[in-house]
Structures are given as structure tokens and as C-alpha cells.
Design a protein around this motif. Structure first.
Motif, PDB file in Angstrom:
ATOM      1  N   SER A   1      66.433  84.134  49.031  1.00 27.91           N
ATOM      2  CA  SER A   1      65.308  83.388  48.467  1.00 27.91           C
ATOM      3  C   SER A   1      65.802  82.123  47.776  1.00 27.91           C
ATOM      4  O   SER A   1      65.233  81.037  47.940  1.00 27.91           O
ATOM      5  CB  SER A   1      64.543  84.267  47.471  1.00 27.91           C
ATOM      6  N   LEU A   2      66.873  82.251  46.975  1.00 23.53           N
ATOM      7  CA  LEU A   2      67.439  81.090  46.294  1.00 23.53           C
ATOM      8  C   LEU A   2      67.946  80.053  47.299  1.00 23.53           C
ATOM      9  O   LEU A   2      67.755  78.851  47.129  1.00 23.53           O
ATOM     10  CB  LEU A   2      68.585  81.519  45.378  1.00 23.53           C
ATOM     11  N   GLU A   3      68.618  80.536  48.344  1.00 23.29           N
ATOM     12  CA  GLU A   3      69.214  79.626  49.318  1.00 23.29           C
ATOM     13  C   GLU A   3      68.150  78.818  50.061  1.00 23.29           C
ATOM     14  O   GLU A   3      68.397  77.686  50.492  1.00 23.29           O
ATOM     15  CB  GLU A   3      70.047  80.428  50.317  1.00 23.29           C
ATOM     16  N   GLN A   4      66.961  79.384  50.215  1.00 21.97           N
ATOM     17  CA  GLN A   4      65.905  78.719  50.980  1.00 21.97           C
ATOM     18  C   GLN A   4      64.890  78.016  50.081  1.00 21.97           C
ATOM     19  O   GLN A   4      63.803  77.660  50.538  1.00 21.97           O
ATOM     20  CB  GLN A   4      65.184  79.744  51.857  1.00 21.97           C
ATOM     21  N   THR A   5      65.222  77.822  48.810  1.00 21.95           N
ATOM     22  CA  THR A   5      64.330  77.135  47.884  1.00 21.95           C
ATOM     23  C   THR A   5      64.910  75.760  47.567  1.00 21.95           C
ATOM     24  O   THR A   5      66.073  75.646  47.210  1.00 21.95           O
ATOM     25  CB  THR A   5      64.161  77.950  46.595  1.00 21.95           C
ATOM     26  N   GLY A   6      64.103  74.716  47.716  1.00 23.28           N
ATOM     27  CA  GLY A   6      64.589  73.356  47.468  1.00 23.28           C
ATOM     28  C   GLY A   6      63.597  72.341  48.009  1.00 23.28           C
ATOM     29  O   GLY A   6      62.423  72.649  48.250  1.00 23.28           O
ATOM     30  N   LEU A   7      64.052  71.113  48.205  1.00 29.41           N
ATOM     31  CA  LEU A   7      63.222  70.042  48.737  1.00 29.41           C
ATOM     32  C   LEU A   7      63.473  69.884  50.227  1.00 29.41           C
ATOM     33  O   LEU A   7      64.618  69.924  50.690  1.00 29.41           O
ATOM     34  CB  LEU A   7      63.506  68.719  48.027  1.00 29.41           C
ATOM     35  N   THR A   8      62.398  69.708  50.989  1.00 26.60           N
ATOM     36  CA  THR A   8      62.539  69.410  52.406  1.00 26.60           C
ATOM     37  C   THR A   8      62.953  67.949  52.571  1.00 26.60           C
ATOM     38  O   THR A   8      62.953  67.165  51.618  1.00 26.60           O
ATOM     39  CB  THR A   8      61.211  69.660  53.146  1.00 26.60           C
ATOM     40  N   ASP A   9      63.293  67.573  53.802  1.00 24.34           N
ATOM     41  CA  ASP A   9      63.753  66.203  54.048  1.00 24.34           C
ATOM     42  C   ASP A   9      62.685  65.174  53.732  1.00 24.34           C
ATOM     43  O   ASP A   9      63.006  64.023  53.400  1.00 24.34           O
ATOM     44  CB  ASP A   9      64.191  66.062  55.518  1.00 24.34           C
ATOM     45  N   ASP A  10      61.404  65.543  53.835  1.00 22.96           N
ATOM     46  CA  ASP A  10      60.337  64.585  53.556  1.00 22.96           C
ATOM     47  C   ASP A  10      59.751  64.762  52.152  1.00 22.96           C
ATOM     48  O   ASP A  10      58.645  64.301  51.865  1.00 22.96           O
ATOM     49  CB  ASP A  10      59.218  64.687  54.598  1.00 22.96           C
ATOM     50  N   GLY A  11      60.496  65.445  51.255  1.00 26.49           N
ATOM     51  CA  GLY A  11      60.108  65.459  49.848  1.00 26.49           C
ATOM     52  C   GLY A  11      59.192  66.581  49.431  1.00 26.49           C
ATOM     53  O   GLY A  11      58.762  66.620  48.274  1.00 26.49           O
ATOM     54  N   ARG A  12      58.878  67.522  50.319  1.00 22.46           N
ATOM     55  CA  ARG A  12      58.025  68.648  49.930  1.00 22.46           C
ATOM     56  C   ARG A  12      58.858  69.716  49.225  1.00 22.46           C
ATOM     57  O   ARG A  12      60.017  69.927  49.557  1.00 22.46           O
ATOM     58  CB  ARG A  12      57.345  69.255  51.159  1.00 22.46           C
ATOM     59  N   LEU A  13      58.256  70.364  48.247  1.00 21.26           N
ATOM     60  CA  LEU A  13      58.937  71.426  47.502  1.00 21.26           C
ATOM     61  C   LEU A  13      58.717  72.748  48.220  1.00 21.26           C
ATOM     62  O   LEU A  13      57.586  73.208  48.371  1.00 21.26           O
ATOM     63  CB  LEU A  13      58.402  71.494  46.073  1.00 21.26           C
TER      64      LEU A  13
END
Length: 524
Positions: free
Chosen positions: A379-391
Motif C-alpha cells: 500500500s505504501l509503495e503504491q501511494t504517491g503522485l502520478t505523472d500528471d499530478g494526481r494523488l
């Protein structure tokens, strides 16, 4: 998840209303008493050079300027946090104390920012700061706990300024934070994913996946645990509690039952601990597994192999603190990492010849904790910002459910994507529409006589689409024949239903496995 993981929806923090932080007559206690530092009846000016929290008090380094222009530095303690840069007017009532005069009440309230000037920091601005202090405030009956912190800003034009915020969770002193400006009174913290921290998560994930074992192996062994002299009453009670908390298919078919099963899955244990909740008040799979390990260890024979015990103790002691840190302390944001494989494959632990039943149970319990922690770290590894800025926020977990006499592990992954906010005119910021959220849900389970099944679904603004995969031809045909009835039930529940298809086999693996949904501006 975080936790904890914490892994749940990200908390927001709201700056406190403007108020004087210090009132006339508050005393600062000098660490080294100095007789005659300020003459009787005289007033001196002082500036706070540094602030450090020590339990419930605060240590200050002050630069004192006397009437004759002479300057000196002194160390003092205060019951109130005075931000770095605060200017004080002080007197000295005794050799060991300094007193703040009445003129300071207004000045001190300006030292820490209690609102955000959106002309200087527009909505969407990324703020980075460091936590200086953290206090729990007196709790109002019926209201959640509030934690008050001072955060010094490290970027933007306000670098060096101090922000006064209230949050629903404690912020660890010295932690680096990243947050987006929402409005004059609200920040939204962003999840942990600096390159260094992301590497640490990946390394821990690899370690846990190499140790993990399927939950149903342990649970089946516990169901068949023989009565013997090695089985203490406390161990039997721990086993019964663990088995009694398993939901059945009927429970998971209701919204309330499903919500309870998700909360009890173990993925939110660290988040509950951070919030001050006691796991004993409600069932929690991970907490129950750790209690089981604690009951198994004393009953092992004296000549037992220490490997299993060491592995179990390492899991029980070091990993919760790691995940607690990762879930609770939010830091920098990097690009979205590559997705981890879902679902986790079945893995059986091989027993060694000559091991006792309790030794084998301890190995299975340690492997089960590692499996839960593999989901948390994924879950932690897949949490972050996408390339186009979506959370992008991810919650991955596993629920062992009863199906008649069998125990079937149900693996679940939720993902939420938030579209970036559009720039709006200042006069419309208070009237802006809520951000669109795209939800993805993935399920994986093996339920007899249907066999292995996987489901992918996505929901945005009431529009649902889904893909199903069955590995047995009979099951695929059965689902295909009932898709019309499924569509009708979804429509009756108020959803707009798009494509729903069933396929024979398993979902394709790789970067393009998930259903794609573009954010569309319908007014364009």
C-alpha cells in the motif's frame, strides 16, 4: 498501514484561530539562575534564537539586549512554545525567572502564522516544513483528540516562518512534512515517498515477501490444534479469539459487515495505535496474531531451534515501529512507483523434521504476520503522485473468510485518484466544486466450486465499469449468463453501469493491466 499505514483516507490539518500564545505574567525559568541580569524596575528585549521541546515544557535559547546595549544569550524553559524569531519584552522578578510583560501579548500572536495568505501562497502551493513542537490539547467530551504543533516552513517566500496548526494525529518532532494549501485555514498533507524512504519501503517489502506464508495454512492448523499438555489456557484463549473474529460470506455481503471486516483486517493496526485506540476493544487480525506469537513462545521446548523465535520477535518488535513511522510521518512526494503484483501468490511454509506442533505454529504465525505486512508495505509503495499530478492512495489487505468448513482468503485492493484542482479566480475559490475522485477496486479469491476469481472495477461520479476473470470454463460461462441480472441490480442501486465483461483466464500482467479512465472536462 499505516499503518497505520496507515493504510486509510489522509488527514487534514487546520491552523488554529488567531490568539495570543503568551499572556502577561508568564514566567520563563532560567536553566542557570543569573542574579541581576536585568535591574529591578528595568525591562529588556529578547529574541528567541531556538526552540526545542522537552516532554511537556519547551527549552528556549534567548538573545537578551539590555538598556545599555549589552547583549547576552541565556537558556530558559517555558510552558508555552515560543517560535524562533519571536521578540519578547521581559523583566526579572527573581534570579531564576524571567517574566513577559503585557506588551508581548500582541507581538507573540504574530510570531506564529495562524492563517495562510493565499495571495502569497495560492491554493495548490506545495509547502515543506519541519515539526518543532507537538502538544495534546485538553479533550472536549464527545470530540476527537486534537494535537497542536508548531511547524517551521522550509520553502516558498515564507521560508523561516512558523505555522501554528491543529491536527487529529500527533506529529513527531523533527519530522519533515509536505502539504498542499487548500484555503486560508486548511492544509492537506501528502504521503510519504521520498526516494530514500521509497527505497526503504521496497527493501522491507522484499524482506517480508520472502518470509510470508498464506493465512489459511495457519488458520487451518489452529482449527486442528490438538489438546495436549503443551497447550496452555492462555494459548487456547488466543486461538479461540483469532478464529472467532473470522467473518463468513453472509457477513461480507452486508455493508456494515464488510466495513467491520476491513477495519479488523490488521492493515490499520498502526493507524489505530497512532490515534490512541486500544486494539483489545475491537478484533484486529494483526494484533491477535502478535498475541498468539506471545503465547506460543514460552511453551516451546528448551531445545527448540531459535530461528523461528528470532524471526517472530523481529516481526513483533521492529516492523510495527517501521510501519508506524511510515504511515504516521508524511514527507516528500515523488512520482508514482511501479505497481506491486496483485494478488499475493499462495505460499506454503515447509516444516522441518522433528519440530514440535508449537514450533510449526510459531513459524506459520510469523509468516502470517509477514503476509499482512507485505500488504501494508505494498500500500505504501503504491501511494504517491502520478505523472500528471494526481494523488494516488492505495489500501491493500487480505480478509480470511469462512465458507462452510473452509477458510478462503479474500484479497482486496482499493485505489483512489484525485484529479488536480483547476486554477480559479480568487473570488470563486470559496465556491469551487469538490475534486473528482476515481476509485478502483480489485478482488481475488478462490471459492469452491467456482475456483479462482479476480474482479476489477472502477467508479467515478456514479459511473461503474468492471471486468471479471475466471480460471474455470464452467465458472466463466456461469458468470457470463448472469451479467444481465448483475447489471439490473447495479442499476437498481442508483449506479450508471458501463461495460461489464467476463473473461476466461487471469488478468494480463504489466503496466497496462488496470482499467484506464481519463479525467474528462465535459465543458470543454
Amino acid at each position: 498501514m499505516s499503518g497505520e499505514i496507515n493504510i486509510l483516507p489522509l488527514p487534514q490539518t487546520t491552523p488554529t484561530a488567531t490568539r495570543p500564545m503568551v499572556v502577561s505574567g508568564d514566567l520563563l525559568k532560567l536553566l542557570t539562575p543569573m542574579d541581576g541580569l536585568i535591574s529591578a524596575g528595568q525591562t529588556a528585549s529578547a529574541e528567541v534564537l531556538s526552540l526545542k521541546q522537552a516532554d511537556q515544557s519547551f527549552q528556549l535559547l534567548l538573545k537578551v539586549t539590555l538598556d545599555n546595549g549589552r547583549q547576552t544569550t541565556v537558556q530558559a524553559t517555558s510552558l508555552q512554545p515560543l517560535p524562533q524569531g519571536t521578540s519578547l519584552a521581559i523583566t526579572q522578578p527573581s534570579a531564576g525567572n524571567l517574566a513577559i510583560t503585557v506588551q508581548q501579548a500582541i507581538a507573540s500572536s504574530v510570531a506564529a502564522l495562524t492563517r495562510i495568505d493565499t495571495a502569497q501562497l495560492p491554493v495548490g502551493t506545495l509547502l515543506q516544513g519541519k515539526v518543532l513542537t507537538s502538544q495534546v490539547m485538553p479533550q472536549v467530551p464527545g470530540q476527537p483528540a486534537v494535537f497542536r504543533s508548531l511547524v517551521t516552513l522550509l520553502n516558498t517566500a515564507l521560508s523561516g516562518s512558523t505555522l501554528n496548526i491543529d491536527s487529529p494525529q500527533p506529529l513527531r518532532i523533527g519530522t519533515l512534512l509536505s502539504a498542499l494549501v487548500q484555503d486560508t485555514q486548511t492544509l492537506k498533507f501528502l504521503p510519504l515517498s521520498t526516494r530514500q524512504d521509497q527505497l526503504a519501503v521496497t527493501q522491507q517489502l522484499n524482506t517480508q515477501q520472502s518470509r510470508q506464508g498464506s493465512l489459511d495454512s495457519l488458520l487451518t492448523a489452529l482449527q486442528n490444534l490438538p489438546q495436549s499438555d503443551d497447550t496452555s489456557d492462555d494459548l487456547r484463549a488466543a486461538v479461540n479469539k483469532l478464529l472467532a473474529g473470522l467473518p463468513d460470506v453472509q457477513q461480507l455481503s452486508t455493508p456494515k459487515g464488510l466495513a467491520q471486516a476491513l477495519l479488523s483486517s490488521g492493515v490499520f493496526l498502526e493507524t489505530k495505535l497512532l490515534a490512541g485506540q486500544t486494539p483489545a476493544l475491537a478484533p484486529d487480525m494483526k494484533a491477535d496474531l502478535l498475541k498468539l506469537i506471545a503465547q506460543l513462545t514460552p511453551g516451546l521446548p528448551a531445545n527448540t531451534t531459535l530461528g523461528a523465535i528470532i524471526a517472530a520477535n523481529t516481526l513483533a518488535q521492529s516492523m510495527p515501529s517501521f510501519i508506524r513511522s511510515a504511515l504516521g510521518m508524511l514527507s516528500q512526494v515523488s512520482s508514482k512507483p511501479l505497481p506491486t503484483g496483485f494478488p499475493l501468490p499462495e505460499r506454503l511454509m515447509q516444516g522441518a523434521e522433528g519440530e514440535s506442533d508449537l514450533e510449526q505454529l510459531l513459524k506459520l504465525a510469523a509468516a502470517a504476520v509477514s503476509r499482512l505486512q507485505s500488504h501494508q508495505l505494498s500500500s505504501l509503495e503504491q501511494t504517491g503522485l502520478t505523472d500528471d499530478g494526481r494523488l494516488l492512495s492505495t489500501w491493500q489487505l487480505e480478509i480470511p473468510m469462512r465458507n462452510l468448513q473452509d477458510i478462503v482468503p479474500l484479497q482486496v485492493k482499493f485505489q483512489r485518484e484525485e484529479a488536480p484542482e483547476k486554477e480559479q479566480a480568487p473570488e470563486r475559490r470559496d465556491e469551487r466544486e469538490p475534486k473528482q475522485q476515481l476509485w478502483r477496486v480489485e478482488l481475488a479469491f478462490d471459492l469452491e466450486p467456482l475456483g479462482p476469481l479476480q474482479v476489477q472495477a472502477q467508479l467515478i461520479q456514479g459511473n461503474l465499469s468492471s471486468q471479471l476473470w475466471a480460471e474455470r470454463p464452467y465458472t466463466a460461462q456461469l458468470i457470463e449468463n448472469n451479467l444481465g441480472a448483475l447489471r439490473e441490480r447495479l442499476l437498481a442501486s442508483g449506479l450508471n453501469v458501463g461495460d461489464i465483461d467476463c473473461h476466461l483466464g487471469t488478468p494480463p500482467q504489466g503496466a497496462q493491466t488496470r482499467l484506464e479512465q481519463r479525467w474528462v472536462d465535459e465543458t470543454a
